[in-house]
Write a protein that holds these residues in place. Structure first.
Motif, PDB file in Angstrom:
ATOM      1  N   SER A 196      51.680  33.551  35.037  1.00 34.99           N
ATOM      2  CA  SER A 196      50.882  33.419  36.266  1.00 34.99           C
ATOM      3  C   SER A 196      49.432  33.086  35.967  1.00 34.99           C
ATOM      4  CB  SER A 196      50.937  34.725  37.065  1.00 34.99           C
ATOM      5  OG  SER A 196      50.084  34.645  38.197  1.00 34.99           O
ATOM      6  N   GLU A 197      48.867  32.231  36.799  1.00 29.87           N
ATOM      7  CA  GLU A 197      47.420  32.022  36.795  1.00 29.87           C
ATOM      8  C   GLU A 197      46.765  33.320  37.263  1.00 29.87           C
ATOM      9  OE1 GLU A 197      46.475  28.708  39.329  1.00 29.87           O
ATOM     10  OE2 GLU A 197      47.683  27.310  38.158  1.00 29.87           O
ATOM     11  N   SER A 198      45.466  33.470  37.001  1.00 32.84           N
ATOM     12  CA  SER A 198      44.763  34.641  37.528  1.00 32.84           C
ATOM     13  C   SER A 198      43.654  34.192  38.477  1.00 32.84           C
ATOM     14  CB  SER A 198      44.232  35.508  36.392  1.00 32.84           C
ATOM     15  OG  SER A 198      43.555  34.719  35.464  1.00 32.84           O
ATOM     16  N   PHE A 199      43.004  35.174  39.100  1.00 32.22           N
ATOM     17  CA  PHE A 199      42.064  34.883  40.179  1.00 32.22           C
ATOM     18  C   PHE A 199      40.782  35.674  39.985  1.00 32.22           C
ATOM     19  CE2 PHE A 199      46.390  34.220  41.406  1.00 32.22           C
ATOM     20  CZ  PHE A 199      46.340  32.927  41.891  1.00 32.22           C
ATOM     21  N   SER A 200      39.769  35.312  40.755  1.00 34.99           N
ATOM     22  CA  SER A 200      38.502  36.035  40.673  1.00 34.99           C
ATOM     23  C   SER A 200      38.731  37.463  41.151  1.00 34.99           C
ATOM     24  CB  SER A 200      37.463  35.377  41.571  1.00 34.99           C
ATOM     25  OG  SER A 200      37.499  35.981  42.852  1.00 34.99           O
ATOM     26  N   LYS A 201      37.888  38.385  40.705  1.00 31.79           N
ATOM     27  CA  LYS A 201      38.107  39.782  41.107  1.00 31.79           C
ATOM     28  C   LYS A 201      37.180  40.214  42.234  1.00 31.79           C
ATOM     29  CE  LYS A 201      40.174  41.066  36.745  1.00 31.79           C
ATOM     30  NZ  LYS A 201      39.745  40.804  35.386  1.00 31.79           N
ATOM     31  N   ASP A 202      36.571  39.237  42.932  1.00 25.60           N
ATOM     32  CA  ASP A 202      35.707  39.582  44.068  1.00 25.60           C
ATOM     33  C   ASP A 202      36.520  39.545  45.361  1.00 25.60           C
ATOM     34  OD1 ASP A 202      33.643  39.352  42.233  1.00 25.60           O
ATOM     35  OD2 ASP A 202      33.410  37.212  42.700  1.00 25.60           O
ATOM     36  N   HIS A 203      35.963  40.184  46.357  1.00 25.06           N
ATOM     37  CA  HIS A 203      36.535  40.127  47.705  1.00 25.06           C
ATOM     38  C   HIS A 203      38.041  40.407  47.654  1.00 25.06           C
ATOM     39  CE1 HIS A 203      32.652  38.779  49.223  1.00 25.06           C
ATOM     40  NE2 HIS A 203      32.600  38.018  48.148  1.00 25.06           N
ATOM     41  N   LEU A 204      38.830  39.603  48.366  1.00 31.09           N
ATOM     42  CA  LEU A 204      40.275  39.832  48.394  1.00 31.09           C
ATOM     43  C   LEU A 204      40.909  39.629  47.018  1.00 31.09           C
ATOM     44  CD1 LEU A 204      42.676  40.517  50.178  1.00 31.09           C
ATOM     45  CD2 LEU A 204      42.802  38.110  50.859  1.00 31.09           C
ATOM     46  N   GLY A 205      40.231  38.876  46.150  1.00 31.98           N
ATOM     47  CA  GLY A 205      40.736  38.651  44.791  1.00 31.98           C
ATOM     48  C   GLY A 205      40.946  39.963  44.042  1.00 31.98           C
ATOM     49  N   GLN A 206      40.153  40.987  44.346  1.00 33.11           N
ATOM     50  CA  GLN A 206      40.317  42.271  43.658  1.00 33.11           C
ATOM     51  C   GLN A 206      41.695  42.878  43.957  1.00 33.11           C
ATOM     52  OE1 GLN A 206      37.593  45.492  44.700  1.00 33.11           O
ATOM     53  NE2 GLN A 206      38.063  46.603  42.814  1.00 33.11           N
TER      54      GLN A 206
END
Ligand code: AMP
Ligand code: MG
Length: 352
Positions: free
Chosen positions: A324-334
């Motif tokens: 899986s790709e990953s995502f930023s950890k801000d906002h809903l990304g967390q």
């Protein structure tokens, strides 16, 4: 047991008759799964210890993992809690009804069978019209963990609930796919500083905008170690786990795409089944395995909405490895990264 599947005709325009049998089952100590704005919940009377026991049995959930009590309006909060701290009041005003759960010191009417033996109780007021009206009609607070077998991804459609709960509960209310797709934010307001226990659609940024300082529970920052003593017993269990071994790749997107293609090709060559979790923006750059876009990077709410359904689909396809790709950890990304990290059993590969 025969499980009755009841389709809600129009969630925005529900008739009480559609919910009255479900409300009666709840009042009488039975189990009903119902849609909420986060994921489908498995409901039981939160004040009835025997009903709570049935939830643990149907889910195969360890009984020290506490349940969230769901209410329909503010008047229903007071009897459940010993006190409503200032931060709790402010957050309720800002985000209830909605995808926010708060942990309060419990009152004596809440049984330890619901709270996993804790002196606190977690409470949420859902906004979903089916959930909210059902709780009001039941006339009791409704304990409702996600309506999945313990350890499986949470259900975001009634079909997911049927897969896990058919034959084990009295009724499933089908209100169509849920809106948000990840479980509620949980904030403990029982101590001096509000503490985030689980990220969700009410984000850390939103909490801080309302109450100022908010701490992060250490359990959110890394894998549980041998001497891990979590605040909430539930935090020590592996969650959201697909059958396959999931690896989360972190680093520049370019490098992530390249490495996932490499790994997927390698595993296919070894005759394994492989799943790839990507996004609309990167979909065309993958070549190997079962490739599923989980949504749009530009609109993270689409990723939250689809994540668990994609994990379940890979279970159905019986894949052996998921990248899986990953995502930023801000906002809903967390919240998204919290669920993905747990699904991966903290198996993260850094690339550059
Ligand atoms: P769910 O699996 O969505 O039902 O969420 C239940 C989770 O809420 C538990 O696993 C805990 O992490 C949390 N929780 C419920 N009650 C409490 C409580 N009294 N104190 C702290 N966390 C709680
Ligand atoms: Mg759950």
């Amino acid at each position: 047991m025969q499980t009755k599947l009841v389709k809600i005709k129009d969630s925005e325009n529900i008739k009480d008759e559609e919910l009255s049998e479900a409300a009666r089952i709840l009042r009488e100590g039975g189990l009903v799964a119902f849609p909420t704005e986060t994921v489908y919940g498995l409901g039981a009377n939160a004040l009835n210890e025997d009903a709570a026991k049935k939830i643990y049995a149907a889910k195969g959930r360890p009984s020290d993992n506490p349940l969230i009590a769901h209410i329909s309006c503010m008047e229903e909060l007071e009897p459940l809690v010993a006190e409503i701290p200032e931060a709790g009041r402010k957050l309720a005003e800002a985000y209830w009804p909605g995808p926010l759960t708060m942990v309060f010191p419990k009152s004596s009417i809440v049984p330890y069978g619901t709270t996993g033996g804790l002196d606190t109780v977690a409470v949420r007021m859902p906004k979903d019209p089916v959930a909210n009206r059902l709780i009001a009609l039941a006339g009791v607070p409704v304990a409702a963990p996600s309506a999945n077998t313990s350890g499986r991804p949470s259900p975001t459609t009634a079909q997911h609930v049927w897969q896990d709960m058919e034959g084990k509960i009295e009724m499933i209310l089908d209100g169509g796919p849920v809106g948000i797709g990840v479980e509620s934010t949980i904030v403990d307001v029982s101590g001096p500083v509000p503490t985030l226990l689980r990220p969700g659609a009410v984000t850390m940024e939103m909490l801080r905008a309302t109450v100022g300082e908010v701490e992060t529970d250490p359990a959110l920052l890394g894998p549980p170690g041998a001497d891990f003593r979590p605040k909430a017993p539930g935090m020590k269990y592996r969650h959201y786990a697909p059958h396959a071994e999931l690896t989360l790749l972190e680093g520049p997107l370019e490098a992530v795409v390249g490495r996932i293609n490499f790994l997927a090709k390698e595993k296919l060559g070894q005759k394994y089944r492989v799943g790839v979790i990507c996004t609309d923006e990167t979909r065309d750059r993958y070549r190997y395995g079962e490739i599923r876009s989980v949504g749009q990077r530009a609109h993270e709410e689409t990723i939250a909405h689809n994540l668990f359904a994609v994990l379940r689909e890979f279970d159905d396809l019986d894949v052996d490895y998921i990248y899986s790709e990953s995502f930023s950890k801000d906002h809903l990304g967390q919240a998204i990264m919290n669920r993905l990290t747990k699904a991966a059993g903290y198996h993260i590969m850094k690339v550059q």
